[in-house]
Design an enzyme around this catalytic site. Structure first.
Site, PDB file in Angstrom:
ATOM      1  N   HIS A  55       0.833  -1.200   0.000  1.00  0.00           N
ATOM      2  CA  HIS A  55       0.000   0.000   0.000  1.00  0.00           C
ATOM      3  C   HIS A  55       0.872   1.256   0.000  1.00  0.00           C
ATOM      4  O   HIS A  55       1.213   1.785   1.052  1.00  0.00           O
ATOM      5  CB  HIS A  55      -0.875  -0.026   1.256  1.00  0.00           C
ATOM      6  CG  HIS A  55      -1.973   0.986   1.268  1.00  0.00           C
ATOM      7  ND1 HIS A  55      -3.116   0.814   2.005  1.00  0.00           N
ATOM      8  CD2 HIS A  55      -2.115   2.183   0.661  1.00  0.00           C
ATOM      9  CE1 HIS A  55      -3.911   1.855   1.852  1.00  0.00           C
ATOM     10  NE2 HIS A  55      -3.312   2.702   1.036  1.00  0.00           N
ATOM     11  N   LEU A  58       2.330   6.472  -4.861  1.00  0.00           N
ATOM     12  CA  LEU A  58       3.497   6.992  -5.580  1.00  0.00           C
ATOM     13  C   LEU A  58       3.143   8.176  -6.474  1.00  0.00           C
ATOM     14  O   LEU A  58       4.014   8.742  -7.134  1.00  0.00           O
ATOM     15  CB  LEU A  58       4.164   5.871  -6.377  1.00  0.00           C
ATOM     16  CG  LEU A  58       4.639   4.678  -5.530  1.00  0.00           C
ATOM     17  CD1 LEU A  58       5.394   3.681  -6.386  1.00  0.00           C
ATOM     18  CD2 LEU A  58       5.491   5.131  -4.351  1.00  0.00           C
ATOM     19  N   ARG A  59       1.860   8.533  -6.521  1.00  0.00           N
ATOM     20  CA  ARG A  59       1.361   9.789  -7.095  1.00  0.00           C
ATOM     21  C   ARG A  59       1.485   9.945  -8.605  1.00  0.00           C
ATOM     22  O   ARG A  59       1.045  10.954  -9.157  1.00  0.00           O
ATOM     23  CB  ARG A  59       2.038  10.996  -6.427  1.00  0.00           C
ATOM     24  CG  ARG A  59       1.924  11.061  -4.917  1.00  0.00           C
ATOM     25  CD  ARG A  59       0.499  11.057  -4.425  1.00  0.00           C
ATOM     26  NE  ARG A  59       0.407  11.298  -2.987  1.00  0.00           N
ATOM     27  CZ  ARG A  59      -0.642  10.985  -2.255  1.00  0.00           C
ATOM     28  NH1 ARG A  59      -1.706  10.420  -2.824  1.00  0.00           N
ATOM     29  NH2 ARG A  59      -0.654  11.232  -0.968  1.00  0.00           N
ATOM     30  N   ASP A 147      -9.129   2.575  -3.150  1.00  0.00           N
ATOM     31  CA  ASP A 147      -8.499   3.242  -2.015  1.00  0.00           C
ATOM     32  C   ASP A 147      -8.371   4.735  -2.260  1.00  0.00           C
ATOM     33  O   ASP A 147      -8.053   5.179  -3.356  1.00  0.00           O
ATOM     34  CB  ASP A 147      -7.105   2.666  -1.762  1.00  0.00           C
ATOM     35  CG  ASP A 147      -6.431   3.355  -0.596  1.00  0.00           C
ATOM     36  OD1 ASP A 147      -6.972   3.298   0.506  1.00  0.00           O
ATOM     37  OD2 ASP A 147      -5.382   3.983  -0.807  1.00  0.00           O
ATOM     38  N   HIS A 174     -10.926   0.430   1.683  1.00  0.00           N
ATOM     39  CA  HIS A 174     -10.778   1.422   2.741  1.00  0.00           C
ATOM     40  C   HIS A 174     -12.068   1.332   3.546  1.00  0.00           C
ATOM     41  O   HIS A 174     -13.091   1.903   3.172  1.00  0.00           O
ATOM     42  CB  HIS A 174     -10.599   2.806   2.126  1.00  0.00           C
ATOM     43  CG  HIS A 174     -10.446   3.918   3.115  1.00  0.00           C
ATOM     44  ND1 HIS A 174      -9.482   4.887   2.974  1.00  0.00           N
ATOM     45  CD2 HIS A 174     -11.119   4.227   4.249  1.00  0.00           C
ATOM     46  CE1 HIS A 174      -9.579   5.742   3.980  1.00  0.00           C
ATOM     47  NE2 HIS A 174     -10.574   5.358   4.755  1.00  0.00           N
ATOM     48  N   HIS A 233      -5.241  -0.669   6.100  1.00  0.00           N
ATOM     49  CA  HIS A 233      -4.911   0.187   7.258  1.00  0.00           C
ATOM     50  C   HIS A 233      -5.912   0.077   8.429  1.00  0.00           C
ATOM     51  O   HIS A 233      -6.548   1.055   8.824  1.00  0.00           O
ATOM     52  CB  HIS A 233      -4.734   1.653   6.844  1.00  0.00           C
ATOM     53  CG  HIS A 233      -5.727   2.190   5.859  1.00  0.00           C
ATOM     54  ND1 HIS A 233      -7.086   2.079   6.012  1.00  0.00           N
ATOM     55  CD2 HIS A 233      -5.538   2.859   4.693  1.00  0.00           C
ATOM     56  CE1 HIS A 233      -7.692   2.663   5.003  1.00  0.00           C
ATOM     57  NE2 HIS A 233      -6.772   3.134   4.185  1.00  0.00           N
ATOM     58  N   ASP A 306       1.150   2.567   3.716  1.00  0.00           N
ATOM     59  CA  ASP A 306       0.251   3.651   3.313  1.00  0.00           C
ATOM     60  C   ASP A 306       1.070   4.929   3.107  1.00  0.00           C
ATOM     61  O   ASP A 306       0.642   6.026   3.472  1.00  0.00           O
ATOM     62  CB  ASP A 306      -0.871   3.873   4.337  1.00  0.00           C
ATOM     63  CG  ASP A 306      -2.012   4.719   3.778  1.00  0.00           C
ATOM     64  OD1 ASP A 306      -1.993   5.035   2.569  1.00  0.00           O
ATOM     65  OD2 ASP A 306      -2.921   5.075   4.556  1.00  0.00           O
ATOM     66  N   HIS A 310       3.047  14.297   0.389  1.00  0.00           N
ATOM     67  CA  HIS A 310       2.424  15.559  -0.010  1.00  0.00           C
ATOM     68  C   HIS A 310       3.518  16.625  -0.049  1.00  0.00           C
ATOM     69  O   HIS A 310       4.630  16.406   0.437  1.00  0.00           O
ATOM     70  CB  HIS A 310       1.337  15.973   0.983  1.00  0.00           C
ATOM     71  CG  HIS A 310       0.181  15.031   1.055  1.00  0.00           C
ATOM     72  ND1 HIS A 310      -0.781  14.962   0.075  1.00  0.00           N
ATOM     73  CD2 HIS A 310      -0.164  14.093   1.980  1.00  0.00           C
ATOM     74  CE1 HIS A 310      -1.680  14.032   0.391  1.00  0.00           C
ATOM     75  NE2 HIS A 310      -1.316  13.490   1.539  1.00  0.00           N
TER      76      HIS A 310
END
Length: 426
Positions: A55, A58-59, A147, A174, A233, A306, A310
């Site tokens: 999880h 990596l954007r 997710d 989720h 999570h 997770d 940012h």
């Protein structure tokens, strides 16, 4: 050829050594030494199978300002990970075979950790129409998940489980009831009331897990194959209890816990610092103890980071507006090695198992043990302690709630199929 001399071995089967590990042709060739071009002194170090993260955000595509495959997978190998599952809540979401293939091809060209892209369960992750699971599987998708969003339509989740079952694809959820969560930014309770912050109740997680387990029962009854539900999570005591009951009943469900839920509690938010803002939120000490017990007794199958990078500017906004998420690929194992194994006596083989065999089983992969003939996807770990320094992260998210914590168990060498992808040997 690489020879690691006098190194201790640890995997899910236990600890042994010191031994002399000979590596060549992408495999472990011997545990009794041999001729090699490179010799590494493993005295005081220990060798484990490479870690797999179920999880990670990596954007890429779309939010490369926060992270991209190159930085995320470099952070992964520095954290001892040889394999990473990337989440599909990108911009646009990964919901087509072409998107899955593009990620895999780019990751292979980078030559770092192996990427196992997760694909969206529904088109656009909108929760309405199923994405083409068969084509996604053929393209290389490792699991299906929306997710980043909760699956509000139970019927769509049921159809998703039925579609994924014959393909051997897990469906990860989720588990959170959005109507109970509302705008909660921290655990609902006395501290949230004292701080004047909207709370996210533990019942939001438990209610959704209970519903999803019933959806799983339905899919199991209706499917000719065996559906697989994976709960992401997990954060609450009641959630652990529900999973334990489901496993005892034989339901095909697995679950993961994160490093932050195992090492931090809601008290961290007393200073209004958004570095500690995550979803699901940090909970109570009692919830944390339940997660630890669930790891010990097998209710929880894996540690998953997770990893949620940012920009610094985003995480410096006020607590109500800042995004949820913590970057942790580079510190996950040292953190739990120190906080759980060294300080609390958590068995090291079990700790390694929830970083290796546990997540591999979730994906339907064979266990990876330290034996002759096994693939040499390995991590060499040092017990030497040093402080967490976010400024030195490979990830673009150079901040951490554990900044300054002194940890041991740092990866000093990571190999993927015998190829060195990270080295920090002195």
């Amino acid at each position: 050829m690489i020879l690691i001399r006098n190194v201790r071995l640890v995997d899910a089967q236990g600890e042994r050594g010191p031994l002399d590990v000979l590596i060549g042709e992408g495999r472990i060739l011997s545990l009794e030494g041999g001729e090699a071009k490179r010799i590494i002194d493993g005295t005081g170090l220990f060798l484990a199978p490479g870690f797999l993260d179920l999880h990670a955000h990596l954007r890429e595509p779309g939010e490369e300002v926060k992270e991209e495959l190159a930085t995320g997978l470099l952070a992964a190998v520095r954290g001892g990970y040889t394999d990473v599952v990337s989440m599909p809540n990108t911009k646009p979401p990964v919901d087509t075979p072409e998107a899955v293939r593009a990620l895999k091809e780019k990751a292979e060209a980078l030559g770092l950790a192996r990427l196992h892209p997760a694909a969206a369960l529904t088109l656009g992750q909108e929760g309405k129409h199923l994405a083409p699971a068969g084509l996604l599987r053929e393209a290389g998708a490792a699991l299906l998940t929306d997710d980043g969003r909760t699956n509000e339509d139970a019927g769509v989740l049921a159809l998703g489980l039925l579609q994924a079952a014959p393909l051997g694809l897990p469906v990860a959820v989720h588990a959170e009831d959005a109507t109970l969560r509302r705008g909660g930014v921290m655990n609902d309770g006395k501290l949230a009331d004292l701080l004047g912050l909207p709370g996210n109740p533990p019942e939001a997680e438990a209610a959704r897990i209970a519903r999803d387990l019933e959806v799983l029962r339905y899919a199991l009854r209706r499917s000719g194959a065996r559906p697989h539900l994976h709960v992401q999570h997990l954060s609450t005591q009641r959630g652990v209890e529900l999973l334990r009951e489901a496993k005892r009943a034989g339901l095909p469900v697995t679950a993961e816990a994160t490093p932050h839920h195992l090492t931090l509690t809601e008290e961290a938010l007393a200073g209004f610092d958004p570095l500690f803002k995550v979803a699901p939120p940090l909970r109570t000490k009692e919830d944390q103890e339940a997660l630890l017990e669930g790891l010990l007794d097998g209710t929880l199958d894996a540690i998953a980071t997770d990893h949620a990078p940012h920009t610094r500017a985003e995480k410096e906004m006020d607590l109500l507006r800042a995004p949820f998420g913590i970057p942790s690929l580079e510190v996950a194992f040292p953190l739990l090695y120190t906080e759980l194994h060294l300080k609390r006596g958590f068995p090291l083989p079990r700790l390694v198992e929830v970083f290796t065999d546990g997540p591999r089983r979730v994906l339907g992969l064979e266990p990876l043990h330290l034996e002759v003939g096994a693939e040499a996807s390995l991590v060499l770990l040092s017990p030497q302690e040093r402080p967490v320094d976010p400024k030195a992260f490979a990830s673009k998210a150079r901040f951490s709630p554990w900044a300054g914590w002194v940890l041991g168990g740092w990866p000093v060498l990571t190999l993927v199929a015998g190829r060195v992808v990270h080295e920090a040997l002195e």
